[in-house]
Motif scaffolding. Sequence first.
Motif, PDB file in Angstrom:
ATOM      1  N   ALA A  17      29.329  40.673  32.387  1.00  0.00           N
ATOM      2  CA  ALA A  17      30.150  40.123  31.582  1.00  0.00           C
ATOM      3  C   ALA A  17      31.581  40.125  31.450  1.00  0.00           C
ATOM      4  CB  ALA A  17      29.471  39.861  30.508  1.00  0.00           C
ATOM      5  N   ALA A  18      31.904  41.458  31.143  1.00  0.00           N
ATOM      6  CA  ALA A  18      33.390  41.846  30.881  1.00  0.00           C
ATOM      7  C   ALA A  18      34.147  41.497  32.151  1.00  0.00           C
ATOM      8  CB  ALA A  18      33.390  43.594  30.843  1.00  0.00           C
ATOM      9  N   ALA A  19      33.724  41.851  33.330  1.00  0.00           N
ATOM     10  CA  ALA A  19      34.233  41.546  34.538  1.00  0.00           C
ATOM     11  C   ALA A  19      34.548  40.107  34.657  1.00  0.00           C
ATOM     12  CB  ALA A  19      33.680  42.117  35.812  1.00  0.00           C
ATOM     13  N   VAL A  25      40.289  35.279  32.839  1.00  0.00           N
ATOM     14  CA  VAL A  25      41.737  35.379  32.319  1.00  0.00           C
ATOM     15  C   VAL A  25      42.548  35.389  33.634  1.00  0.00           C
ATOM     16  CG1 VAL A  25      43.378  36.757  31.210  1.00  0.00           C
ATOM     17  CG2 VAL A  25      40.942  36.359  30.227  1.00  0.00           C
ATOM     18  N   ILE A  26      42.196  36.237  34.663  1.00  0.00           N
ATOM     19  CA  ILE A  26      43.182  36.264  35.608  1.00  0.00           C
ATOM     20  C   ILE A  26      43.296  34.894  36.561  1.00  0.00           C
ATOM     21  CG2 ILE A  26      43.569  37.516  37.761  1.00  0.00           C
ATOM     22  CD1 ILE A  26      42.533  39.935  36.657  1.00  0.00           C
ATOM     23  N   SER A  27      41.994  34.207  36.480  1.00  0.00           N
ATOM     24  CA  SER A  27      42.033  32.982  37.296  1.00  0.00           C
ATOM     25  C   SER A  27      42.732  31.938  36.481  1.00  0.00           C
ATOM     26  CB  SER A  27      40.512  32.626  37.713  1.00  0.00           C
ATOM     27  OG  SER A  27      39.979  33.574  38.355  1.00  0.00           O
ATOM     28  N   GLY A  28      42.675  32.210  35.279  1.00  0.00           N
ATOM     29  CA  GLY A  28      43.191  30.913  34.249  1.00  0.00           C
ATOM     30  C   GLY A  28      44.571  31.061  34.377  1.00  0.00           C
ATOM     31  N   VAL A  29      45.051  32.372  34.630  1.00  0.00           N
ATOM     32  CA  VAL A  29      46.686  32.354  34.653  1.00  0.00           C
ATOM     33  C   VAL A  29      46.986  31.973  35.982  1.00  0.00           C
ATOM     34  CG1 VAL A  29      48.572  34.319  34.874  1.00  0.00           C
ATOM     35  CG2 VAL A  29      46.949  34.270  32.935  1.00  0.00           C
ATOM     36  N   VAL A  30      46.422  32.326  37.172  1.00  0.00           N
ATOM     37  CA  VAL A  30      46.718  32.044  38.441  1.00  0.00           C
ATOM     38  C   VAL A  30      46.444  30.539  38.864  1.00  0.00           C
ATOM     39  CG1 VAL A  30      46.215  32.571  40.917  1.00  0.00           C
ATOM     40  CG2 VAL A  30      46.582  34.257  39.379  1.00  0.00           C
ATOM     41  N   VAL A  37      37.481  28.208  34.516  1.00  0.00           N
ATOM     42  CA  VAL A  37      36.101  27.797  34.481  1.00  0.00           C
ATOM     43  C   VAL A  37      35.287  28.180  35.636  1.00  0.00           C
ATOM     44  CG1 VAL A  37      34.645  25.554  34.628  1.00  0.00           C
ATOM     45  CG2 VAL A  37      36.556  25.864  33.096  1.00  0.00           C
ATOM     46  N   GLY A  38      35.887  28.239  36.923  1.00  0.00           N
ATOM     47  CA  GLY A  38      35.232  28.630  38.090  1.00  0.00           C
ATOM     48  C   GLY A  38      34.727  30.153  37.941  1.00  0.00           C
ATOM     49  N   ALA A  39      35.638  31.052  37.452  1.00  0.00           N
ATOM     50  CA  ALA A  39      35.447  32.356  37.414  1.00  0.00           C
ATOM     51  C   ALA A  39      34.174  32.482  36.243  1.00  0.00           C
ATOM     52  CB  ALA A  39      36.601  33.279  37.027  1.00  0.00           C
ATOM     53  N   LEU A  40      34.317  32.001  35.327  1.00  0.00           N
ATOM     54  CA  LEU A  40      33.131  31.764  34.379  1.00  0.00           C
ATOM     55  C   LEU A  40      31.717  31.436  34.847  1.00  0.00           C
ATOM     56  CD1 LEU A  40      34.809  31.093  31.171  1.00  0.00           C
ATOM     57  CD2 LEU A  40      34.235  33.110  31.683  1.00  0.00           C
ATOM     58  N   VAL A  41      31.986  30.406  35.603  1.00  0.00           N
ATOM     59  CA  VAL A  41      30.529  30.062  36.311  1.00  0.00           C
ATOM     60  C   VAL A  41      30.236  30.839  37.356  1.00  0.00           C
ATOM     61  CG1 VAL A  41      29.952  28.223  37.674  1.00  0.00           C
ATOM     62  CG2 VAL A  41      31.178  27.688  35.848  1.00  0.00           C
ATOM     63  N   GLY A  42      30.981  31.335  37.998  1.00  0.00           N
ATOM     64  CA  GLY A  42      30.500  32.530  39.018  1.00  0.00           C
ATOM     65  C   GLY A  42      30.074  33.776  38.376  1.00  0.00           C
ATOM     66  N   ALA A  43      30.580  34.251  37.328  1.00  0.00           N
ATOM     67  CA  ALA A  43      30.124  35.396  36.745  1.00  0.00           C
ATOM     68  C   ALA A  43      28.604  35.112  36.099  1.00  0.00           C
ATOM     69  CB  ALA A  43      30.941  35.717  35.450  1.00  0.00           C
ATOM     70  N   LEU A  44      28.498  33.813  35.359  1.00  0.00           N
ATOM     71  CA  LEU A  44      27.208  33.421  34.787  1.00  0.00           C
ATOM     72  C   LEU A  44      26.160  33.406  35.946  1.00  0.00           C
ATOM     73  CD1 LEU A  44      26.086  32.561  32.388  1.00  0.00           C
ATOM     74  CD2 LEU A  44      26.632  30.303  32.849  1.00  0.00           C
ATOM     75  N   VAL A  45      26.598  32.650  36.920  1.00  0.00           N
ATOM     76  CA  VAL A  45      25.496  32.630  38.169  1.00  0.00           C
ATOM     77  C   VAL A  45      25.052  34.008  38.540  1.00  0.00           C
ATOM     78  CG1 VAL A  45      25.193  31.944  40.408  1.00  0.00           C
ATOM     79  CG2 VAL A  45      26.492  30.372  39.063  1.00  0.00           C
ATOM     80  N   VAL A  46      25.903  34.920  38.651  1.00  0.00           N
ATOM     81  CA  VAL A  46      25.518  36.273  39.133  1.00  0.00           C
ATOM     82  C   VAL A  46      24.639  37.017  37.874  1.00  0.00           C
ATOM     83  CG1 VAL A  46      26.402  38.799  39.274  1.00  0.00           C
ATOM     84  CG2 VAL A  46      27.418  36.919  40.560  1.00  0.00           C
ATOM     85  N   ILE A  47      25.026  36.874  36.677  1.00  0.00           N
ATOM     86  CA  ILE A  47      24.394  37.483  35.531  1.00  0.00           C
ATOM     87  C   ILE A  47      22.786  36.884  35.556  1.00  0.00           C
ATOM     88  CG2 ILE A  47      23.950  37.371  33.227  1.00  0.00           C
ATOM     89  CD1 ILE A  47      27.259  37.972  32.978  1.00  0.00           C
ATOM     90  N   VAL A  48      22.903  35.483  35.823  1.00  0.00           N
ATOM     91  CA  VAL A  48      21.401  34.891  35.541  1.00  0.00           C
ATOM     92  C   VAL A  48      20.623  35.012  36.778  1.00  0.00           C
ATOM     93  CG1 VAL A  48      20.250  32.602  35.938  1.00  0.00           C
ATOM     94  CG2 VAL A  48      22.033  32.877  34.287  1.00  0.00           C
ATOM     95  N   ALA A 104      35.121  35.428  41.928  1.00  0.00           N
ATOM     96  CA  ALA A 104      34.347  36.109  40.338  1.00  0.00           C
ATOM     97  C   ALA A 104      33.009  36.285  40.976  1.00  0.00           C
ATOM     98  CB  ALA A 104      34.687  35.040  39.481  1.00  0.00           C
ATOM     99  N   LEU A 105      32.245  35.489  41.692  1.00  0.00           N
ATOM    100  CA  LEU A 105      31.065  35.842  42.213  1.00  0.00           C
ATOM    101  C   LEU A 105      30.781  36.876  42.984  1.00  0.00           C
ATOM    102  CD1 LEU A 105      28.403  33.849  42.036  1.00  0.00           C
ATOM    103  CD2 LEU A 105      28.831  33.209  44.417  1.00  0.00           C
ATOM    104  N   VAL A 106      31.717  37.354  43.831  1.00  0.00           N
ATOM    105  CA  VAL A 106      31.657  38.731  44.606  1.00  0.00           C
ATOM    106  C   VAL A 106      31.916  39.774  43.719  1.00  0.00           C
ATOM    107  CG1 VAL A 106      32.906  39.920  46.527  1.00  0.00           C
ATOM    108  CG2 VAL A 106      32.171  37.420  46.939  1.00  0.00           C
TER     109      VAL A 106
END
Length: 152
Positions: A17-19, A25-30, A37-48, A104-106
């Motif tokens: 979750a921290a990653a 944050v990095i994706s939001g800046v870039v 949103v894409g990075a958060l969805v990617g991390a959430l998919v991995v956690i689930v 973010a998924l990787v």
Amino acid sequence: MPSNDARTLLQAVVPTAAAGVIAAVISGVVAGGKGAVGALVGALVVIVFMGLGQLVLIRTAKSLPQLFQAMGLMLYVAQLLLLLIFVAVFKDTTLFNPKAFAIALVVSTVVWMAAQARAHMKAKIFYIDPESAPGSKGSGTSERDEKTGSSS
């Protein structure tokens, strides 16, 4: 769920979750809001996915311990294939930035696997049942030792 299993699961979820937050944050800046949103969805998919897989392994270890290793290998291959399918399905989406999602998924998958390995190495798991009664099958003495009176 025994506390050891919950602790192992928690020790993998928190770093992932921290990653995911750092990736957002990095994706939001870039890439802007869609990147976050894409990075958060990617991390959430991995956690689930990984969390459900961990729960399946915990249940398998309790009910069918002889299948634990094979189930673990099969489950990780299936999870990685499903994550690859998610990247392929969402590569042309307009809901979020697909590159941020894929990265973010990787990253989240690598963090999950590293955190899970670390949690397992740090866990103090008994390989001998300390509560077994003396002379019982799990006490570490064989039937031959009990008949001859020798100790090992």
